[in-house]
Design a protein around this motif. Sequence first.
Motif, short mmCIF file in Angstrom:
data_model
loop_
_atom_site.label_atom_id
_atom_site.label_comp_id
_atom_site.label_asym_id
_atom_site.label_seq_id
_atom_site.Cartn_x
_atom_site.Cartn_y
_atom_site.Cartn_z
N ASP A 135 0.84 -1.33 0.03
CA ASP A 135 -0.18 0.08 0.07
C ASP A 135 0.76 1.28 -0.14
O ASP A 135 0.54 2.24 -0.77
N ASN A 136 2.01 1.32 1.01
CA ASN A 136 2.73 2.54 0.84
C ASN A 136 3.47 2.62 -0.38
O ASN A 136 3.75 3.83 -0.94
N GLY A 137 3.91 1.59 -1.14
CA GLY A 137 4.58 1.63 -2.61
C GLY A 137 3.63 2.15 -3.59
O GLY A 137 3.76 2.90 -4.36
N GLU A 138 2.23 1.67 -3.44
CA GLU A 138 1.35 2.14 -4.22
C GLU A 138 0.88 3.62 -4.19
O GLU A 138 0.82 4.38 -5.03
N ARG A 139 0.90 3.93 -3.17
CA ARG A 139 0.56 5.55 -2.80
C ARG A 139 1.62 6.41 -3.16
O ARG A 139 1.28 7.44 -3.89
N ALA A 140 2.73 5.95 -3.25
CA ALA A 140 3.88 6.64 -3.52
C ALA A 140 4.08 6.73 -5.06
O ALA A 140 4.29 7.87 -5.55
N LEU A 141 3.70 5.64 -5.50
CA LEU A 141 3.66 5.60 -7.16
C LEU A 141 2.67 6.63 -7.82
O LEU A 141 2.92 7.20 -8.64
N ALA A 142 1.46 6.42 -7.12
CA ALA A 142 0.41 7.26 -7.64
C ALA A 142 0.71 8.82 -7.27
O ALA A 142 0.63 9.62 -8.16
N GLU A 143 1.47 9.20 -6.35
CA GLU A 143 2.09 10.56 -6.19
C GLU A 143 3.10 10.87 -7.23
O GLU A 143 2.77 11.88 -8.05
N ALA A 144 3.96 9.98 -7.70
CA ALA A 144 4.74 10.16 -8.81
C ALA A 144 4.14 10.53 -10.04
O ALA A 144 4.53 11.21 -10.80
N LEU A 145 3.17 9.49 -10.39
CA LEU A 145 2.52 9.59 -11.63
C LEU A 145 1.75 10.93 -11.68
O LEU A 145 1.69 11.59 -12.53
N ARG A 146 1.09 11.29 -10.60
CA ARG A 146 0.40 12.70 -10.46
C ARG A 146 1.49 14.00 -10.69
O ARG A 146 0.89 14.76 -11.64
N GLN A 162 -2.95 -0.67 -10.66
CA GLN A 162 -2.96 -1.88 -11.60
C GLN A 162 -1.52 -2.25 -11.54
O GLN A 162 -0.95 -3.27 -11.95
N VAL A 163 -0.51 -1.13 -11.54
CA VAL A 163 1.02 -1.45 -11.85
C VAL A 163 1.36 -2.22 -10.69
O VAL A 163 2.38 -3.44 -11.11
N MET A 164 1.06 -1.92 -9.51
CA MET A 164 1.73 -2.84 -8.54
C MET A 164 1.07 -4.17 -8.35
O MET A 164 1.79 -5.04 -7.95
N ALA A 165 -0.19 -4.17 -8.76
CA ALA A 165 -0.80 -5.58 -8.91
C ALA A 165 -0.02 -6.58 -9.92
O ALA A 165 0.29 -7.70 -9.39
N VAL A 166 0.33 -6.03 -10.97
CA VAL A 166 1.12 -6.92 -12.06
C VAL A 166 2.53 -6.89 -11.27
O VAL A 166 2.89 -8.36 -11.49
N VAL A 167 3.08 -6.22 -10.87
CA VAL A 167 4.47 -6.25 -10.61
C VAL A 167 4.60 -7.30 -9.19
O VAL A 167 5.58 -8.17 -9.18
N TRP A 168 3.67 -7.20 -8.18
CA TRP A 168 3.57 -8.41 -7.23
C TRP A 168 3.27 -9.52 -7.63
O TRP A 168 3.66 -10.67 -7.11
N THR A 169 2.18 -9.68 -8.54
CA THR A 169 1.92 -11.14 -9.11
C THR A 169 2.97 -11.80 -9.78
O THR A 169 3.48 -12.82 -9.65
N LEU A 170 3.87 -10.69 -10.63
CA LEU A 170 4.98 -11.42 -11.36
C LEU A 170 5.86 -12.12 -10.30
O LEU A 170 6.53 -12.98 -10.38
N SER A 171 6.28 -11.15 -9.37
CA SER A 171 7.16 -11.29 -8.36
C SER A 171 6.92 -12.77 -7.52
O SER A 171 7.76 -13.71 -7.29
N VAL A 192 10.60 -13.55 -17.72
CA VAL A 192 10.68 -12.40 -18.90
C VAL A 192 9.34 -12.40 -19.76
O VAL A 192 8.87 -11.26 -20.05
N ALA A 193 9.17 -13.63 -20.16
CA ALA A 193 7.74 -13.47 -21.05
C ALA A 193 6.66 -13.19 -20.30
O ALA A 193 5.80 -12.58 -20.62
N ALA A 194 6.49 -13.70 -19.01
CA ALA A 194 5.44 -13.13 -18.14
C ALA A 194 5.56 -11.65 -17.92
O ALA A 194 4.35 -11.22 -17.84
N ALA A 195 6.68 -11.28 -17.67
CA ALA A 195 6.77 -9.74 -17.43
C ALA A 195 6.22 -9.05 -18.78
O ALA A 195 5.65 -7.88 -18.77
N GLU A 196 6.80 -9.40 -20.07
CA GLU A 196 6.33 -8.61 -20.93
C GLU A 196 4.91 -8.77 -21.39
O GLU A 196 4.26 -7.55 -21.71
N ALA A 197 4.17 -9.88 -20.95
CA ALA A 197 2.73 -9.91 -21.05
C ALA A 197 1.95 -9.11 -20.05
O ALA A 197 1.00 -8.50 -20.29
N GLY A 198 2.45 -9.08 -18.96
CA GLY A 198 1.95 -8.33 -18.13
C GLY A 198 2.13 -6.80 -18.11
O GLY A 198 1.04 -6.09 -17.95
N PHE A 199 3.10 -6.18 -18.64
CA PHE A 199 3.18 -4.79 -19.06
C PHE A 199 2.48 -4.55 -20.24
O PHE A 199 1.85 -3.49 -20.36
#
Length: 214
Positions: A135-146, A162-171, A192-199
């Motif tokens: 949650d903290n990472g998601e909040r910081a990312l939202a602020e950076a995007l804004r 959405q970004v954090m969900a994909v990154v966490w699922t991949l990891s 790598v293939a999963a990451a490319e598909a996720g992004f």
Amino acid sequence: MTQQNGLRERKKQRTHETISNTAIALFFEHGYDQVSITQVADAAEVSRRTLFSYFPSKEDLVTHRLADHETESARVVRGRPSGQSPLDALREHYLDGLARRDPITGLTDLEPALMLYRLILETPSLAGGMLKFKDNGERALAEALRDTAGLPDFTARLAAAQVMAVVWTLSLANREAVVAGAGADAVYPDAVAAAEAGFAQLASGLGVVAAEHP
């Protein structure tokens, strides 16, 4: 910084490391839920008060080892080159992490990292504590995007989620595969293939879900 202040900071750092290493060793040996804060403090030869001044909660004794990565995605977005989109910067950063076998991607054969992952995955209270980290990472990312991409606040929050969900699922998928016994090098091509598909799915939105399928 004076010499006295420097010595004080080094002493604090040594105390921090001693408490952390002691706690992790006890958790590995006996199990997280079987070790009390008092046992950690006694083994580290500090008081409970001192321990809590460095680690506010028992969970922090474990999750602090990931703290440097908590706002990593936000830092990537803020530090991206001019002309590069936030999503491209995040994609490149994640793929680079896979290539370097960065433990935060889950793709590592380093035994201390694997033991830490097993501890987190097998301990419900720690797994739950990681939600705060996310949650903290998601909040910081939202602020950076804004701030850097000019997105409205709600749009930035949705994108960050959405970004954090994909990154966490991949990891997590990488982590589970390696913990199950597959070597990081063997998992790498699929990671790598999963990451490319996720992004790619992030870039195209949820069209794959919105479309009708026979």
